[in-house]
Motif scaffolding. Structure first.
Motif, mmCIF file in Angstrom:
data_model
loop_
_atom_site.group_PDB
_atom_site.id
_atom_site.type_symbol
_atom_site.label_atom_id
_atom_site.label_comp_id
_atom_site.label_asym_id
_atom_site.label_seq_id
_atom_site.Cartn_x
_atom_site.Cartn_y
_atom_site.Cartn_z
ATOM 1 N N LYS A 25 -21.493 -8.803 -9.140
ATOM 2 C CA LYS A 25 -22.531 -8.465 -8.175
ATOM 3 C C LYS A 25 -22.287 -7.103 -7.557
ATOM 4 O O LYS A 25 -23.181 -6.248 -7.563
ATOM 5 N N ASP A 26 -21.097 -6.886 -7.000
ATOM 6 C CA ASP A 26 -20.802 -5.649 -6.276
ATOM 7 C C ASP A 26 -19.630 -4.902 -6.906
ATOM 8 O O ASP A 26 -18.682 -5.515 -7.408
ATOM 9 N N LEU A 27 -19.705 -3.577 -6.849
ATOM 10 C CA LEU A 27 -18.558 -2.746 -7.183
ATOM 11 C C LEU A 27 -17.656 -2.726 -5.958
ATOM 12 O O LEU A 27 -18.122 -2.495 -4.842
ATOM 13 N N LYS A 28 -16.365 -2.981 -6.153
ATOM 14 C CA LYS A 28 -15.450 -3.102 -5.024
ATOM 15 C C LYS A 28 -14.234 -2.201 -5.194
ATOM 16 O O LYS A 28 -13.931 -1.742 -6.296
ATOM 17 N N LEU A 29 -13.564 -1.964 -4.069
ATOM 18 C CA LEU A 29 -12.370 -1.131 -4.047
ATOM 19 C C LEU A 29 -11.245 -1.931 -3.402
ATOM 20 O O LEU A 29 -11.434 -2.571 -2.366
ATOM 21 N N LEU A 30 -10.065 -1.890 -4.027
ATOM 22 C CA LEU A 30 -8.918 -2.625 -3.519
ATOM 23 C C LEU A 30 -8.103 -1.737 -2.577
ATOM 24 O O LEU A 30 -7.648 -0.661 -2.963
ATOM 25 N N LEU A 31 -7.955 -2.194 -1.343
ATOM 26 C CA LEU A 31 -7.236 -1.438 -0.321
ATOM 27 C C LEU A 31 -6.101 -2.282 0.258
ATOM 28 O O LEU A 31 -6.148 -3.513 0.207
ATOM 29 N N ILE A 32 -5.097 -1.615 0.807
ATOM 30 C CA ILE A 32 -4.002 -2.313 1.461
ATOM 31 C C ILE A 32 -3.913 -1.865 2.920
ATOM 32 O O ILE A 32 -4.285 -0.743 3.252
ATOM 33 N N LYS A 33 -3.436 -2.766 3.755
ATOM 34 C CA LYS A 33 -3.217 -2.423 5.164
ATOM 35 C C LYS A 33 -1.817 -1.844 5.293
ATOM 36 O O LYS A 33 -0.830 -2.494 4.952
ATOM 37 N N ARG A 34 -1.724 -0.627 5.747
ATOM 38 C CA ARG A 34 -0.457 0.084 5.831
ATOM 39 C C ARG A 34 0.487 -0.614 6.827
ATOM 40 O O ARG A 34 0.093 -0.888 7.974
ATOM 41 N N ASN A 35 1.732 -0.887 6.398
ATOM 42 C CA ASN A 35 2.657 -1.655 7.242
ATOM 43 C C ASN A 35 3.793 -0.807 7.810
ATOM 44 O O ASN A 35 4.833 -1.328 8.194
ATOM 45 N N PHE A 36 3.600 0.505 7.844
ATOM 46 C CA PHE A 36 4.603 1.380 8.441
ATOM 47 C C PHE A 36 3.912 2.611 9.018
ATOM 48 O O PHE A 36 2.785 2.943 8.657
ATOM 49 N N GLU A 37 4.612 3.265 9.905
ATOM 50 C CA GLU A 37 4.073 4.473 10.533
ATOM 51 C C GLU A 37 4.235 5.678 9.604
ATOM 52 O O GLU A 37 5.124 5.675 8.745
ATOM 53 N N PRO A 38 3.406 6.708 9.737
ATOM 54 C CA PRO A 38 2.282 6.792 10.679
ATOM 55 C C PRO A 38 1.063 6.025 10.170
ATOM 56 O O PRO A 38 0.998 5.682 9.001
ATOM 57 N N ARG A 39 0.139 5.760 11.046
ATOM 58 C CA ARG A 39 -1.112 5.059 10.755
ATOM 59 C C ARG A 39 -0.885 3.602 10.367
ATOM 60 O O ARG A 39 -1.604 3.041 9.546
#
Length: 236
Positions: A25-39
């Motif tokens: 159905k949709d084109l998707k992008l795989l992302l991760i939540k950053r677990n260290f600094e910065p951001r």
């Protein structure tokens, strides 16, 4: 005579992977939540650093496999990103790759380990550093490739219906396409093989399942003396 590069300052080489998937159905992008600094806590592309004993392609494949569990998938180098201040921690050059995977193939159990999540391509959160620029360029490259080469089939299961194929192209180009014109163009390329099976998930009558014939594509390509346009992209 001994040679040394010691008078030159060293910098880091990172790899960032833009991982596209399609869920019929949709084109998707795989992302991760950053677990260290910065951001820390912000969304990011999957990435890592180049090891001294591996090539860029090997590093990108390693990083991708660690997140998806997949090997031997479509992976292409996109571009190098080297603005001096792109990473606030240290001078870091990033080489971006984009990958195409069938969402049903990857190991879903690996995603929670990395804090990873699939996002529809038109509903992306804010990304760290220059990752939004990377994604934008990867989308443009995918659109160009999809019009000239059968890369889109990497996002589909082995068999698919023509409506699913059209939905994929509409997702890639983020626009609706005329059904008759699309089918006429795709079938005229003579690279699809119609099976005797039907998908009856959405209607009693069902829709025939097709599969991409790589041998036919290679034959057409050789006969035409090069890559023939698979699909005329719409203006977006």
């Amino acid at each position: 005579m001994d040679y040394s590069y010691s008078e030159h300052k060293q910098c880091y080489v990172a790899l960032d992977c833009i991982i596209f998937g399609f869920d019929r159905k949709d084109l998707k992008l795989l992302l991760i939540k950053r677990n260290f600094e910065p951001r820390k806590g912000d969304w990011s592309l999957m990435g890592g650093f180049l090891e001294s004993d591996e090539s860029l392609d090997e590093a990108a494949s390693r990083i991708l496999s660690s997140l998806t569990g997949l090997k031997d998938i479509y992976l292409e180098q996109l571009k190098g990103f080297g603005k001096v201040d792109r990473d606030p921690v240290a001078r870091t050059i990033s080489v971006a790759y984009y990958a195409l995977i069938n969402l049903n193939d990857h190991d879903k159990n690996l995603l929670p380990e990395f804090g990873a999540k699939w996002f529809p391509i038109d509903e992306l959160p804010n990304l760290i550093f220059d990752h939004e620029e990377m994604v934008s360029l990867a989308k443009a490259r995918l659109r160009h490739k999809a019009s000239n080469q059968p890369v889109g089939f990497e996002l589909l299961p082995d068999t698919f219906t023509l409506p699913e194929l059209q939905q994929l192209y509409e997702a890639i180009y983020e626009t609706s396409l005329d059904k008759r014109n699309f089918r006429r163009r795709i079938l005229s390329m003579n690279v699809l093989e119609k099976t005797d099976k039907k998908q009856k998930k959405y209607s009693k009558k069902g829709a025939y399942l097709y599969k991409f014939d790589e041998d036919k594509y290679s034959e057409q390509k050789n006969k035409n003396g090069g890559t023939k346009m698979m699909f005329k992209p719409p203006k977006v």
